[in-house]
Structure formats: structure tokens, C-alpha cells
Design a protein around this motif. Structure first.
Motif, PDB file in Angstrom:
ATOM      1  N   UNK A 117       0.810  -1.225   0.000  1.00 31.65           N
ATOM      2  CA  UNK A 117       0.000   0.000   0.000  1.00 31.65           C
ATOM      3  C   UNK A 117       0.839   1.269   0.000  1.00 31.65           C
ATOM      4  N   UNK A 118       2.147   1.128   0.035  1.00 25.72           N
ATOM      5  CA  UNK A 118       3.020   2.299   0.048  1.00 25.72           C
ATOM      6  C   UNK A 118       3.092   2.937  -1.339  1.00 25.72           C
ATOM      7  N   UNK A 119       3.367   4.238  -1.370  1.00 29.70           N
ATOM      8  CA  UNK A 119       3.523   4.921  -2.653  1.00 29.70           C
ATOM      9  C   UNK A 119       4.809   4.500  -3.354  1.00 29.70           C
ATOM     10  N   UNK A 120       5.792   4.085  -2.579  1.00 28.08           N
ATOM     11  CA  UNK A 120       7.051   3.619  -3.165  1.00 28.08           C
ATOM     12  C   UNK A 120       6.941   2.133  -3.504  1.00 28.08           C
ATOM     13  N   UNK A 121       7.785   1.687  -4.394  1.00 24.35           N
ATOM     14  CA  UNK A 121       7.732   0.297  -4.843  1.00 24.35           C
ATOM     15  C   UNK A 121       8.197  -0.637  -3.735  1.00 24.35           C
ATOM     16  N   UNK A 122       7.374  -1.618  -3.400  1.00 23.01           N
ATOM     17  CA  UNK A 122       7.692  -2.562  -2.336  1.00 23.01           C
ATOM     18  C   UNK A 122       8.002  -3.957  -2.869  1.00 23.01           C
ATOM     19  N   UNK A 123       7.994  -4.103  -4.182  1.00 21.32           N
ATOM     20  CA  UNK A 123       8.159  -5.437  -4.736  1.00 21.32           C
ATOM     21  C   UNK A 123       6.802  -6.098  -4.915  1.00 21.32           C
ATOM     22  N   UNK A 124       6.811  -7.368  -5.222  1.00 17.37           N
ATOM     23  CA  UNK A 124       5.564  -8.082  -5.474  1.00 17.37           C
ATOM     24  C   UNK A 124       5.564  -9.402  -4.717  1.00 17.37           C
ATOM     25  N   UNK A 125       4.421  -9.751  -4.202  1.00 21.60           N
ATOM     26  CA  UNK A 125       4.246 -11.080  -3.624  1.00 21.60           C
ATOM     27  C   UNK A 125       2.901 -11.621  -4.081  1.00 21.60           C
ATOM     28  N   UNK A 126       2.813 -12.925  -4.179  1.00 18.49           N
ATOM     29  CA  UNK A 126       1.598 -13.574  -4.667  1.00 18.49           C
ATOM     30  C   UNK A 126       0.838 -14.137  -3.466  1.00 18.49           C
ATOM     31  N   UNK A 127      -0.422 -13.771  -3.360  1.00 14.89           N
ATOM     32  CA  UNK A 127      -1.247 -14.249  -2.251  1.00 14.89           C
ATOM     33  C   UNK A 127      -2.516 -14.885  -2.801  1.00 14.89           C
ATOM     34  N   UNK A 128      -2.992 -15.897  -2.110  1.00 14.89           N
ATOM     35  CA  UNK A 128      -4.272 -16.524  -2.457  1.00 14.89           C
ATOM     36  C   UNK A 128      -5.360 -15.868  -1.619  1.00 14.89           C
ATOM     37  N   UNK A 129      -6.404 -15.398  -2.272  1.00 19.89           N
ATOM     38  CA  UNK A 129      -7.484 -14.705  -1.570  1.00 19.89           C
ATOM     39  C   UNK A 129      -8.803 -15.421  -1.830  1.00 19.89           C
ATOM     40  N   UNK A 130      -9.675 -15.371  -0.842  1.00 21.99           N
ATOM     41  CA  UNK A 130     -11.016 -15.947  -0.966  1.00 21.99           C
ATOM     42  C   UNK A 130     -12.024 -14.813  -0.916  1.00 21.99           C
ATOM     43  N   UNK A 131     -12.841 -14.723  -1.950  1.00 21.82           N
ATOM     44  CA  UNK A 131     -13.800 -13.631  -2.085  1.00 21.82           C
ATOM     45  C   UNK A 131     -15.150 -14.191  -2.520  1.00 21.82           C
ATOM     46  N   UNK A 132     -16.109 -13.304  -2.653  1.00 22.66           N
ATOM     47  CA  UNK A 132     -17.429 -13.707  -3.134  1.00 22.66           C
ATOM     48  C   UNK A 132     -17.323 -14.230  -4.562  1.00 22.66           C
ATOM     49  N   UNK A 133     -18.134 -15.217  -4.929  1.00 19.62           N
ATOM     50  CA  UNK A 133     -18.121 -15.705  -6.314  1.00 19.62           C
ATOM     51  C   UNK A 133     -18.886 -14.791  -7.263  1.00 19.62           C
ATOM     52  N   UNK A 134     -19.455 -13.704  -6.721  1.00 15.00           N
ATOM     53  CA  UNK A 134     -20.272 -12.793  -7.521  1.00 15.00           C
ATOM     54  C   UNK A 134     -19.528 -11.492  -7.804  1.00 15.00           C
ATOM     55  N   UNK A 135     -19.755 -10.951  -8.982  1.00 11.72           N
ATOM     56  CA  UNK A 135     -19.209  -9.644  -9.345  1.00 11.72           C
ATOM     57  C   UNK A 135     -19.728  -8.600  -8.362  1.00 11.72           C
ATOM     58  N   UNK A 136     -18.866  -7.761  -7.791  1.00 13.20           N
ATOM     59  CA  UNK A 136     -19.328  -6.783  -6.803  1.00 13.20           C
ATOM     60  C   UNK A 136     -20.187  -5.667  -7.387  1.00 13.20           C
ATOM     61  N   UNK A 137     -20.214  -5.535  -8.705  1.00 13.05           N
ATOM     62  CA  UNK A 137     -20.992  -4.462  -9.321  1.00 13.05           C
ATOM     63  C   UNK A 137     -22.388  -4.915  -9.746  1.00 13.05           C
ATOM     64  N   UNK A 138     -22.484  -6.135 -10.294  1.00 13.86           N
ATOM     65  CA  UNK A 138     -23.785  -6.555 -10.824  1.00 13.86           C
ATOM     66  C   UNK A 138     -24.261  -7.898 -10.284  1.00 13.86           C
TER      67      UNK A 138
END
Length: 284
Positions: free
Chosen positions: A97-118
Motif C-alpha cells: 500500500x506504500x507509494x514507493x515500490x515494495x516489490x511483489x508477492x503472490x497471495x491466495x485470496x477468498x472472495x465472493x463468487x459474484x461480481x461486486x458491481x452486478x
């Protein structure tokens, strides 16, 4: 407040038939009650002749930017479609979340199976390999059928919010655990969620159970919720899991979820026990 929408159900039913098992947006209702009522009545073709005969279509309601969306799919004469998942899991880039580059890491996330817009179904994960900082990484890409694009930052935010809700409920757990056999931990968490969130639905309960790692409990709740046309509360989900655990403990009809028998032609057949509902693969 958006203007009321008069859905054109005959056109929707035709588009759903042409989609052959794919989900089609039927309408967006200004109130949640109207959308939920429509989603319950469509599978039964109750006061909706466009969806006759009963059992020909499936439907669900979901949050939409302009109200409550109802999505429909045609299932008659097709191989039995997979039930809607209680959650979706993706591998995404987290660049901090920093404005400067922090590198990249890969994370597995669990979210709703539905589009948040429709509220439409989110797409299936497709592995994508990329190179950065001298390293190769693999993330998931997906395409939502509704056309809305998920951004990794938005998905990460959604996942963190859901994880926080589940974690806060888990933090309030008392020493007394629910007596629900193999689902004891899931039911204990579910009761803690009920205490923290009023009017918690079974659909939301299944999502939060999946976020907390209780994947089978989440799938079974969603399976039962779908079979009852969505009319299921968190309290109902609680009682269902308690009953399912008891049924599994006392079942004498199957062998670890499979009913084995010999057919008339002499072949040995194994079918899934409907009482236990274990994750098994029936075979002949």
C-alpha cells in the motif's frame, strides 16, 4: 432510488435457453425483497409462465449497483450443472500500500463468487505467468461473463474485509464449542457470526465459512440453500450442519459416502449417499 424495472421474462427465458446453462441477467429490482421473491419464484415458475415447466430454470439474487439483480440459467435437458460455489479463490499480486515500490508477492485470496458491481458469476481462474525483478511468478486471471473487470487491488480489499469479519467472530468464541460432530468448529464460528451480524443469511454464512477455511461446511450449506430456493437463514444453516453431522455419524447405508450395490446386469455400482452428502465420485 432507481426507477422500477419491468423485466421481460419471455425474452429472458429465451436468452437463457440459448445460453445453454450459462447465467443470464434477468432484471434489476429496486428493492431486495422484490429481487429475492423473483429469484425464489422462477425455479418453481410460480406466477411466471415464461419459466414453465417448474424445475426448468435456476435463479439467484445478488447485490447490484442499482438494486438487487436476479440471474437465471436454463438447465433442462442438459448435464446437471455444478452448484454455485460459496466462494471463489484466486492468486493475485499484492504490491503493498506504500507509494514507493515494495516489490511483489503472490497471495491466495477468498472472495465472493459474484461480481461486486452486478452480482454476475465471477470467471474461472486461469494461470498467468509473468516476469518481474528477475523472478517468475504465477497469478490467476479471470474474465467475468458480465463484462465487469476485477482489479487486483479491489479483490485484495474485499478479501481483507471478509477475513477481518471472520477473524473478529473467531476472536469472540467462548470456550464452549458447539456439539456438531465433524462440523463443530464451523457451527461454533457460525453462531459467533450470528451474534455479531443481525439478519445474517445462509449465503453470506457460506461465504464466511469458506473464508475461515471450513470449505466443506460452506459447500454443504450452499448446496442445501440452493435446493430450498434460497429461503434459508444463518440459523437454518446452523441447524442443517448439526443435522448433517448427526446423519453422517448414524448412517449405515453407505461406506464412507458411497452406496455400493450390484446391478441387474451383474455390474457393481457405487453412488453418492444422499444422506451423508460426502464429497465422493460416483462410479460404475
Amino acid at each position: 432510488m432507481p426507477a422500477p424495472i419491468t423485466p421481460k421474462h419471455r425474452e429472458v427465458a429465451q436468452r437463457a435457453r440459448e445460453a445453454r446453462g450459462g447465467w443470464v441477467l434477468a432484471a434489476v429490482y429496486p428493492s431486495a425483497d422484490s429481487g429475492q421473491s423473483a429469484a425464489r419464484r422462477i425455479p418453481r415458475a410460480e406466477r411466471m409462465p415464461a419459466y414453465h415447466p417448474p424445475g426448468t430454470y435456476e435463479a439467484y439474487d445478488a447485490r447490484h449497483d442499482d438494486g438487487t439483480a436476479v440471474w437465471v440459467r436454463y438447465t433442462a435437458g442438459l448435464p446437471k450443472p455444478a452448484p454455485r460455489p460459496p466462494a471463489a479463490t484466486y492468486r493475485v499480486c499484492d504490491r503493498g500500500t506504500s507509494r514507493s515500490y515494495e516489490g511483489v508477492r503472490i497471495v491466495a485470496v477468498t472472495v465472493s463468487p459474484d461480481c461486486p458491481r452486478c452480482g454476475g458469476p465471477r470467471g474461472s481462474a486461469v494461470p498467468y505467468r509473468f516476469h518481474e525483478d528477475g523472478e517468475w511468478y504465477v497469478v490467476d486471471k479471470w474474465k467475468n461473463g458480465c463484462g465487469h473487470t476485477d482489479m487486483y487491488d479491489g479483490v485484495l480489499t474485499e478479501a481483507r474485509e471478509l477475513a477481518q469479519i471472520a477473524a473478529e467472530a473467531a476472536f469472540t468464541l467462548g470456550e464452549e464449542a458447539a456439539e456438531a460432530g465433524e462440523f463443530s468448529q464451523a457451527v461454533t464460528l457460525l453462531r459467533a457470526l450470528e451474534r455479531k451480524q443481525r439478519f445474517l443469511t445462509a449465503r453470506r454464512s457460506a461465504l464466511l465459512l469458506a473464508v475461515a477455511g471450513h470449505n466443506e461446511a460452506a459447500r454443504r450449506v450452499e448446496e442445501e440453500r440452493t435446493s430450498t430456493s434460497g429461503r434459508m437463514s444463518a440459523r437454518d444453516a446452523d441447524q442443517f450442519l448439526v443435522g448433517l453431522a448427526a446423519a453422517r455419524a448414524s448412517c449405515t447405508d453407505c461406506d464412507d459416502g458411497l452406496i455400493n450395490y450390484r446391478a441387474r446386469d451383474g455390474e457393481f455400482v457405487s453412488l453418492r449417499c444422499r444422506r451423508c452428502r460426502r464429497d465422493v465420485v460416483p462410479h460404475a
